[in-house]
Design an enzyme around this catalytic site. Structure first.
Site, PDB file in Angstrom:
ATOM      1  N   HIS A  12      43.103  28.045  56.015  1.00 37.92           N
ATOM      2  CA  HIS A  12      43.066  29.548  55.414  1.00 37.92           C
ATOM      3  C   HIS A  12      42.469  29.979  56.927  1.00 37.92           C
ATOM      4  CE1 HIS A  12      42.841  27.805  51.775  1.00 37.92           C
ATOM      5  NE2 HIS A  12      43.384  28.687  51.336  1.00 37.92           N
ATOM      6  N   ASP A  44      38.552  29.774  56.672  1.00 36.93           N
ATOM      7  CA  ASP A  44      38.034  28.367  57.078  1.00 36.93           C
ATOM      8  C   ASP A  44      37.516  28.150  58.356  1.00 36.93           C
ATOM      9  OD1 ASP A  44      39.049  27.950  54.368  1.00 36.93           O
ATOM     10  OD2 ASP A  44      40.921  26.896  55.200  1.00 36.93           O
TER      11      ASP A  44
END
Ligand code: XUL
Ligand code: CO
Length: 445
Positions: A107, A110
């Site tokens: 993501h 992240d």
């Protein structure tokens, strides 16, 4: 290569590259079944399985749960902010290399922290994306997919593309725009939508029709922008029935397929199916894979498993051979996953907090799928279920059955047939016998 914060290659300390040693090995850091170059049918195991490491569970998650604080011990713990983000890239590529996985997935949030503004956030992302791009040049690891985290930040409290607040819709659009640019920049093979907060809690405050229409508008905008910038990866949508919202719009494969068809999105999207999401929906994993497969929409897999005793998304590493075998059976029958892969959307348990556990867990998952692949291949080669199924539906290959299948029957002709047929005879489905054969294959192949 980016600045090195410690000695590159030592985040996983004494863990060396993991090799295949075969089923009799006692080495916990060796593969017992995953032999990347072994040919199964027409491809190597590595080509069939297309393993991917999930950045969020492996490098970002800290073991926090609703009842307790972080437990994970990570060699990159001592850094913060952008320094931490950079160190994680170094650690990530070390693990990819040591496991020999061909892919990873992330993501946006992240890999880089949010800044105070969207502009700052994107600048943070740019730094890390450039670093990842450098690492990708000198490694064999590719990006299976990236996605946008539109569920953690409080701005998404009422959803992203299905928010009641148009400002949030606009913010989410900007975030996915950046996500598609990232995908293009890093050569991602797919782009994923998981509707984290795309659902609702109560109809008492919800315009369900507008939310669904907006979700579809959002996805069409994504498709248009991908065309505009020349991103040619596959769009994927990941069904999940609940958690975090009570009613997620992409509940399961069938619901998601209906949504895609209703809004003319099915030619642009396939499904990314996750085992634990299937079981939360009250389905088996292989059911979800089969539904997507028969619609020609099986795109990729989030490989994990749930705990049957717990009613939430525990994202455990997949070790259940029944599930991995039946999943690989569907994938092989699908002719593979194309540009999709088996992404370990899985996390070590909170009690498995040592760094080595990240390696043991991936080895366990890779071995379980390798074994599943081998068993599924043999089942198909021997036509174990195909012949049974062909025989079971034999009545549709001749006489009245063939008339039905070929469109020559109607209620008049069928009534006439039924009135003249006074001896309907069914045959056993032989479920238990078939399960015993499946056991034989799992134990003996
Ligand atoms: C959440 C989940 C996500 C998606 C990507 O349950 O599976 O991690 O895979 O957003
Ligand atoms: Co997932």
């Amino acid at each position: 290569m980016g600045q090195s914060y410690t000695n590159v290659g030592t985040y996983f300390g004494s863990v060396n590259k993991v090799f295949y040693e075969g089923k009799d090995s006692n080495n916990p850091l060796a593969f017992k079944y995953y032999n990347p170059e072994e040919i199964i049918g027409n491809k190597t195991m590595k080509e069939h399985l297309r393993f991917s490491v999930a950045y969020w569970h492996t490098f970002t998650a800290d073991g926090t749960d609703p009842f307790g604080a972080a437990t994970m011990q990570r060699s990159w713990d001592k850094y913060q902010g952008m320094d931490l983000a950079k160190v994680r890239v170094e650690a990530a590529f070390e693990l990819f290399e040591k496991l020999g996985v061909p892919f990873f997935a992330f993501h946006d949030r992240d890999i880089a922290p949010e800044g105070n503004t969207l502009k700052e956030t994107n600048e943070n992302l740019n730094v890390i994306i450039a670093m990842i791009k450098e690492y990708m040049k000198t490694s064999n690891v590719k990006l299976l997919w990236n996605t946008a985290n539109m569920f953690t930040h409080p701005r998404f409290v009422h959803g992203a593309a299905t928010s009641c607040n148009a400002d949030v819709f606009a913010y989410a659009a900007a975030q996915v725009k950046k996500g598609l640019e990232t995908a293009k920049e890093l050569g991602a093979e797919n782009y994923v939508f998981w509707g984290g907060r795309e659902g609702y809690e109560t109809l008492l405050n919800t315009n369900l029709k507008l939310e669904l229409d907006n979700l579809a508008r959002f996805m069409h905008m994504a498709v248009d922008y991908a065309k505009e910038i020349g991103f040619t990866g596959q769009f994927l949508i990941e069904p999940k029935p609940k958690e975090p919202t009570t009613h997620q719009y992409d509940t399961d494969a069938a619901t998601t397929i209906a949504f895609l068809k209703q809004y003319n999105l099915d030619k642009y999207f396939k499904l990314n199916l996750e085992a634990n999401h299937a079981t939360l929906a009250g389905h088996t994993f292989d059911h979800e894979l089969r539904v997507a497969r028969v619609h020609g929409l099986l795109g990729s897999v989030d490989a994990n498993q749930g705990d049957p005793l717990l009613g939430w998304d525990t994202d455990e590493f997949p070790t259940d051979l029944y599930s991995t075998t039946l999943a690989m059976y569907e994938i092989l029958q699908n002719g593979g996953l194309g540009c999709g892969g088996l992404n370990f959307d899985a996390k070590v348990r909170r009690g498995s907090f040592e760094l080595e556990d990240l390696v043991y867990s991936h080895v366990a998952g890779m071995d379980a799928f390798a074994r599943g692949l081998k068993v599924a291949h043999k089942l198909i080669e021997d036509r174990v279920f195909e012949d049974v199924i062909a025989e079971r539906y034999h009545s549709f290959t001749e006489g009245i059955g063939l008339d039905i299948v070929e469109g020559r029957a109607n209620f008049h002709t069928l009534e006439q047939y039924a009135l003249n047929n006074n001896s309907i005879q069914n045959k056993s489905g032989r479920q238990e016998r078939l399960k015993a054969i499946l056991n034989q294959y799992i134990l003996e192949v």
